[in-house]
Design an enzyme around this catalytic site. Structure first.
Site, short mmCIF file in Angstrom:
data_model
loop_
_atom_site.label_atom_id
_atom_site.label_comp_id
_atom_site.label_asym_id
_atom_site.label_seq_id
_atom_site.Cartn_x
_atom_site.Cartn_y
_atom_site.Cartn_z
N PRO A 1 20.91 -15.70 -54.99
CA PRO A 1 22.42 -15.63 -55.27
C PRO A 1 22.76 -16.76 -55.73
CG PRO A 1 21.98 -15.10 -52.77
CD PRO A 1 20.76 -15.40 -53.40
N GLY B 1 32.64 -17.03 -51.25
CA GLY B 1 32.63 -18.48 -51.16
C GLY B 1 33.03 -19.04 -52.50
N HIS C 1 24.85 -15.11 -37.46
CA HIS C 1 25.90 -14.90 -38.61
C HIS C 1 25.44 -13.41 -39.30
CE1 HIS C 1 25.13 -19.03 -38.19
NE2 HIS C 1 26.66 -19.05 -38.40
N GLY D 1 20.88 -31.56 -51.68
CA GLY D 1 20.26 -30.48 -51.23
C GLY D 1 18.71 -30.67 -50.75
N ARG E 1 19.73 -20.54 -45.82
CA ARG E 1 19.91 -19.46 -44.81
C ARG E 1 18.72 -18.45 -44.97
NH1 ARG E 1 24.35 -19.99 -42.08
NH2 ARG E 1 26.42 -20.00 -43.11
N ASP F 1 23.61 -14.51 -45.48
CA ASP F 1 24.87 -13.92 -44.79
C ASP F 1 25.82 -13.18 -45.54
OD1 ASP F 1 25.38 -15.84 -46.12
OD2 ASP F 1 26.35 -17.15 -44.25
N GLY F 2 25.66 -12.98 -46.77
CA GLY F 2 26.67 -12.17 -47.51
C GLY F 2 28.12 -12.72 -48.00
N ASP F 3 27.91 -13.94 -47.69
CA ASP F 3 29.08 -14.69 -48.24
C ASP F 3 29.17 -15.60 -49.54
OD1 ASP F 3 27.62 -17.07 -47.65
OD2 ASP F 3 28.89 -17.83 -46.27
#
Ligand code: ADP
Ligand code: MG
Length: 578
Positions: free
Chosen positions: A553, A406, A217, A484, A539, A400-402
């Site tokens: 994040p 998202g 990814h 989670g 991740r 993964d930068g999303d």
């Protein structure tokens, strides 16, 4: 760079539509992904695979006889939603249960896990086998934490062949687990990959270097070393893989040499020679190898080598015939095909999740409350849109930068869904928003924010903001920790949520707005403090060290939302916002 993109927002939809048009004899598009054109014969186990898109032929290209019955297809590099998995699985299951297999990524585990629960209430039994072949992503002592990369194909193929032979669900599950336990992969990247429509790659490999242990990814690799020649590349792959030869392996091995995207077949063949020579020098017998694009990462320049060490039973299944858009093995198929229309006699299972018909109108007061729900969600969306780039950059450090995109997608979909459901009342509007957020955002945080909104739905029909605040704060935190499984200190959104909740529970007297401001301050400083932590979940865990010095994040986006909620409460109470 991706040259042929169309509208980047619809890239995945259009790619899947094209695939199904080219291979109309093999696959067909359904909500949530792709299924076989010819349904499974009644009484066969359905093997369902899935994950984010951008990895073709994984996952949609591996649907067909002798392999998967269906693939759940998320957005580029984003896990599919629980709703998508429910739709695909209920479409293909044929009365003998479902083996669901996918790479071990936090977002996929959350969404698929939720789907399995929902399917069980619909009477569909689903067993899960996670693929964990990437030896660079965790040490052997924590093999269960490893990610799934090109070893996906091995596990899917074995499960698919067993199902094709008519094995029952217990056997298909056992064989898929055995295949995973005997499969190891290591990858090397020479250059990054670029999301469709983006102008910059997700990551770069420095000139003259190669990155060992790449993810699929765009997660940065584990170590960078000087770029080697063919023999050096083969050595870098083979050494660590042979060190991890599984217990019970005999002298047979299936090598799978995989291009991550832009390495062409002829380059791969050159590398294959060097790999094969080394394996033979180690006294290993090569059996039915694969060489080509098997599990990719968009246009990434890189290769991975998978070694699968079959026993007699697995070797037999590996050689069985398969016929899918991207993967063909010659031979007679064993006939797990029902033929067109064969399932029409069976009552179809209907997804209870997507309310299709119009819901009854709610009471005027509930409709009033629903408009407040929409207002709150709109505030959240506006805050997240403004922070999209900042959150994306934070997630790029070790993830993964999303995260930015998202959260924007999820909250935008939530506002739309809640608005459309306003006349059904506050609780229904929040339920619809929860479903939409999870469905559109994908990813770990999409599943978690879906769970947060769902946990609030029962609370919003009665009471005032100040009376419901304690319960809402408790419910939101429980929803995240239940789904989670993280605890404070794992470097996740819980690290800012828990201090926020505790500040709310500790406040006595004062207005709701004042309480929310105090809590938002607690969340902000807790989010900032996460930069001193290394991630234990999600991740970012395999690249824990890179994350030091940067806030989490998800903790940061929660703190921003907390601040926006406090400002909204002040403005509605008529106080000046701070
Ligand atoms: P993905 O990791 O699937 O790409 P996002 O990038 O949208 O999803 O979200 C990443 C954030 O999700 C992390 O920064 C972290 O705050 C949160 N997160 C990940 N795993 C968990 C977990 N198990 N519990 C709580 N929060 C988590
Ligand atoms: Mg992410």
């Amino acid at each position: 760079m991706t040259t042929v993109v169309g509208d980047p927002e619809h890239f995945v939809d259009e790619a899947l539509a094209g695939l199904c048009a080219v291979h109309a004899d093999l696959v067909r598009r359904v909500d949530g992904g792709v299924v076989r054109a010819h349904p499974l014969a009644e009484g066969h186990v359905a093997v369902v695979i899935g994950g984010g898109s951008g990895h073709y032929p994984a996952f949609a290209g591996l649907v067909g006889e002798g392999l998967a019955a269906g693939a759940v297809c998320g957005n580029i590099f984003a896990s599919p939603s629980a709703r998508q998995a429910v739709d695909v699985i209920s479409e293909v299951e044929a009365g003998a249960g479902v083996l669901l297999s996918y790479g071990n990524y936090a977002g996929d585990v959350l969404h698929f896990g939720e789907a399995v629960q929902r399917l069980s209430t619909m009477g569909i039994e689903v067993r899960t086998v996670l693929v964990t072949d990437d030896i660079a992503s965790a040490p052997a002592s924590q093999a269960g934490q490893r990610r799934g990369i090109a070893g996906d194909l091995v596990v899917f193929k074995i499960a698919g062949a067993a199902a094709e032979r008519g094995a029952d669900l217990d056997s298909v599950e056992r064989l898929a687990q055995a295949a995973n336990a005997r499969t190891r992969t290591l990858g090397i990247a020479f250059g990054g990959c670029t999301l469709p429509g983006a102008s910059e790659p997700l990551f770069r490999v420095a000139e003259g270097m190669m990155s060992i242990g790449l993810g699929i990814h765009g997660e940065p690799a584990i170590t960078d070393v000087p770029l080697a020649d063919v023999d050096g590349i083969a050595d870098a792959l083979i050494g660590p893989l042979l060190d991890e030869r599984p217990d019970g392996a005999d002298d047979r091995v299936v090598p799978l040499l995989n291009s991550l995207g832009s390495i062409g077949d002829e380059e791969l063949f050159v590398l294959y020679n060097a790999v094969a020579r080394r394996l033979e020098a180690h006294g290993v017998r090569i059996m039915e190898p694969e060489c080509g694009r098997l599990v990719t990462s968009l246009d990434m320049s890189g290769v991975s080598l998978t070694l699968f060490w079959p026993d007699d039973e697995l070797a037999g299944l590996w050689t069985d015939a398969a016929h899918t858009p991207a993967y063909r093995k010659p031979g007679a198929l064993r006939g797990a095909v029902g033929g067109r229309g064969s399932r029409s006699s069976r009552p179809r299972v209907h997804s209870a999740q997507s309310p299709s018909g119009p819901l009854a109108d709610a009471s005027p007061s509930s409709i009033m409350r629903a408009t407040v729900v929409v207002e709150v969600l709109t505030t959240i969306r506006d805050e997240l849109m403004a922070a999209e780039d900042e959150l994306g950059r934070l997630d790029q450090v070790a993830g993964d930068g999303d995260h930015g995109i998202g959260m924007t997608r999820g909250s935008t979909a939530a506002v739309e869904a809640a608005t459309a459901a306003t006349t059904s009342g506050a609780s229904a509007a929040l339920q619809a928003a929860a479903e939409a957020w999870s469905d559109r955002a994908g990813g770990t945080s999409g599943a978690l924010w879906g769970a947060i909104l769902r946990s609030l739905a029962p609370l919003v029909e009665h009471g005032s903001l100040s009376t419901m605040l304690d319960d809402a704060a408790r419910a939101a935190v429980s929803a995240v920790s239940d789904l989670g499984g993280a605890v404070v200190g794992d470097k996740t959104m819980l690290d800012s949520m828990v201090p926020w909740r505790d500040a709310i529970l500790a406040s006595t007297g004062g207005s709701a707005a004042a309480t929310l401001h105090t809590a938002a301050d607690a969340a902000a400083s807790a989010a900032a403090s996460t930069s001193a932590l290394t991630p234990q979940r999600g991740r970012a865990r395999p690249l824990a060290e890179r994350s030091l010095g940067h806030a989490d994040p998800g903790a940061q986006s929660f703190a921003l939302i907390a601040a926006a909620l406090a400002r909204l409460a002040s403005s509605t109470e008529g106080h000046p916002s701070s």
